[in-house]
Design an enzyme around this catalytic site. Structure first.
Site, PDB file in Angstrom:
ATOM      1  N   ASP A  81      24.945  91.775 -20.869  1.00 33.47           N
ATOM      2  CA  ASP A  81      26.297  91.663 -20.330  1.00 33.47           C
ATOM      3  C   ASP A  81      26.539  93.209 -19.480  1.00 33.47           C
ATOM      4  O   ASP A  81      25.825  94.173 -19.677  1.00 33.47           O
ATOM      5  CB  ASP A  81      27.169  91.865 -21.363  1.00 33.47           C
ATOM      6  CG  ASP A  81      28.555  91.175 -20.965  1.00 33.47           C
ATOM      7  OD1 ASP A  81      28.670  90.839 -19.903  1.00 33.47           O
ATOM      8  OD2 ASP A  81      29.512  91.036 -21.975  1.00 33.47           O
ATOM      9  N   ASP A 103      26.886  95.214 -12.854  1.00 34.19           N
ATOM     10  CA  ASP A 103      28.260  95.520 -12.706  1.00 34.19           C
ATOM     11  C   ASP A 103      28.432  96.774 -11.936  1.00 34.19           C
ATOM     12  O   ASP A 103      28.537  97.600 -12.376  1.00 34.19           O
ATOM     13  CB  ASP A 103      29.145  95.486 -13.952  1.00 34.19           C
ATOM     14  CG  ASP A 103      30.654  95.701 -13.755  1.00 34.19           C
ATOM     15  OD1 ASP A 103      31.026  95.769 -12.548  1.00 34.19           O
ATOM     16  OD2 ASP A 103      31.363  95.358 -14.601  1.00 34.19           O
ATOM     17  N   THR A 245      36.583  89.905 -27.214  1.00 34.97           N
ATOM     18  CA  THR A 245      37.663  90.350 -27.687  1.00 34.97           C
ATOM     19  C   THR A 245      38.140  89.525 -29.122  1.00 34.97           C
ATOM     20  O   THR A 245      38.365  90.126 -30.160  1.00 34.97           O
ATOM     21  CB  THR A 245      38.863  90.776 -26.898  1.00 34.97           C
ATOM     22  OG1 THR A 245      38.268  91.385 -25.978  1.00 34.97           O
ATOM     23  CG2 THR A 245      40.037  91.525 -27.681  1.00 34.97           C
TER      24      THR A 245
HETATM   25 ZN   LIG Z   1      33.077  90.890 -18.855  1.00 36.82          ZN
END
Ligand SMILES: [Zn+2]
Length: 294
Positions: A81, A103, A245
């Site tokens: 991730d 990212d 989350t």
């Molecule tokens: Zn994310």
């Protein structure tokens, strides 16, 4: 023989469903997610952020996921991730992950493009531990950066329509970089607002981006989105949905309950089990939703 991740996502899209992506910090989380997926017999992606995989062990988590996949002949995959540097990209590609996310949303657009392209080039010709092509996902548009409970929307991630990704910009990004999947900002937000639902998704935009780019889209920041919005987004072209989350919260609360019930218990396999059970329930609920099993 287990299908490749690419094939699994393609099949999900054809069936009008999405593959669930859930993050872990330890083997307990891995078990919770694997059990949930097996109960429903649906494929699943395990996600590990830079911090999460450092905690488990970058290579060790790859070995764990592969061991479940091989032992049970099961479509479970591993994704690196949010990865912010090329060095960290090299590390997970060399460790044989099934997919990696570069990212670059905090960088100027040109740098985001050039590093995404570099990631694709580095990955090309390399194989995952399962001997398959490693997929590259990139991010476009800022949606906040942390999987936690928020008092308010983080600075820079406010949802105004000029900040959401335009289909033609997404298309140029894909053409320039050659990434396999894209996570565009479409009204989603990392983390969960404490006292409100997260902002609504721009469903028409998802549809337009999917059609224009021709690549599977990934929805991040899923924890605070309503059930109805999820299913609309999947029908509009989301192939993978990320949840972190909400399962972190369930895990912590389960362990907290266990301590309250048995304050003197010191056996980790007992007090952690309650966290696993609670996390598993949340994962199952999301997997049912993403696979339209409810
Ligand atoms: Zn994310």
């Amino acid at each position: 023989m287990v299908k490749s991740l690419k094939e699994t996502i393609k099949e999900a899209e054809e069936n009008g469903v999405a593959v669930g992506h859930f993050n872990i910090s330890d083997t307990e989380g891995l078990n919770a997610i694997f059990n949930a997926a097996r109960n429903l017999n649906v494929p699943v992606i395990i996600g590990v952020s830079e911090g999460e995989r450092e905690f488990i062990g970058v290579k060790q988590v790859a070995a764990l996921v592969k061991s479940l996949r091989d032992e049970h002949d099961y479509p479970i995959y591993l994704n690196a991730d949010h990865t912010y540097s090329f060095e960290k990209i090299q590390e997970v590609v060399d460790a044989g992950y099934d997919a990696v996310i570069f990212d670059g949303t905090k960088l100027p657009l040109e740098e985001n493009i050039s590093l995404a392209k570099q990631t694709v080039e580095y990955t090309k010709g390399k194989k995952s531990l399962n001997g398959e092509e490693i997929l590259v996902e990139a991010e476009l548009g800022y949606i906040g950066a942390s999987s936690k409970l928020l008092d308010e929307i983080p600075e820079g991630a406010e949802i105004t329509s000029d900040k959401l990704v335009k289909p033609e910009d997404a298309k140029s990004f894909i053409d320039a970089t050659g990434v396999d999947m894209l996570a565009p900002a479409v009204g989603n937000l990392h983390g969960m607002l404490k006292n409100a639902n997260n902002p609504a998704l721009d469903i028409e935009r998802i549809k337009a981006i999917r059609e224009t780019t021709g690549v599977p889209l990934v929805l991040h920041g899923g924890s605070g989105i309503t059930d109805e919005d999820f299913q609309k987004a999947i029908k509009a072209g989301i192939g993978v949905v990320h949840i972190n989350t909400a399962i972190r919260k369930a895990y912590k609360e389960g362990i907290k309950d266990a301590f309250e019930e048995n304050p003197d218990d010191i056996a980790p396999y007992r007090f952690l089990s309650e966290g696993v059970e609670d996390m598993q329930k949340v994962v199952e609920r999301y997997l049912k939703l993403f696979n339209f099993l409810t």
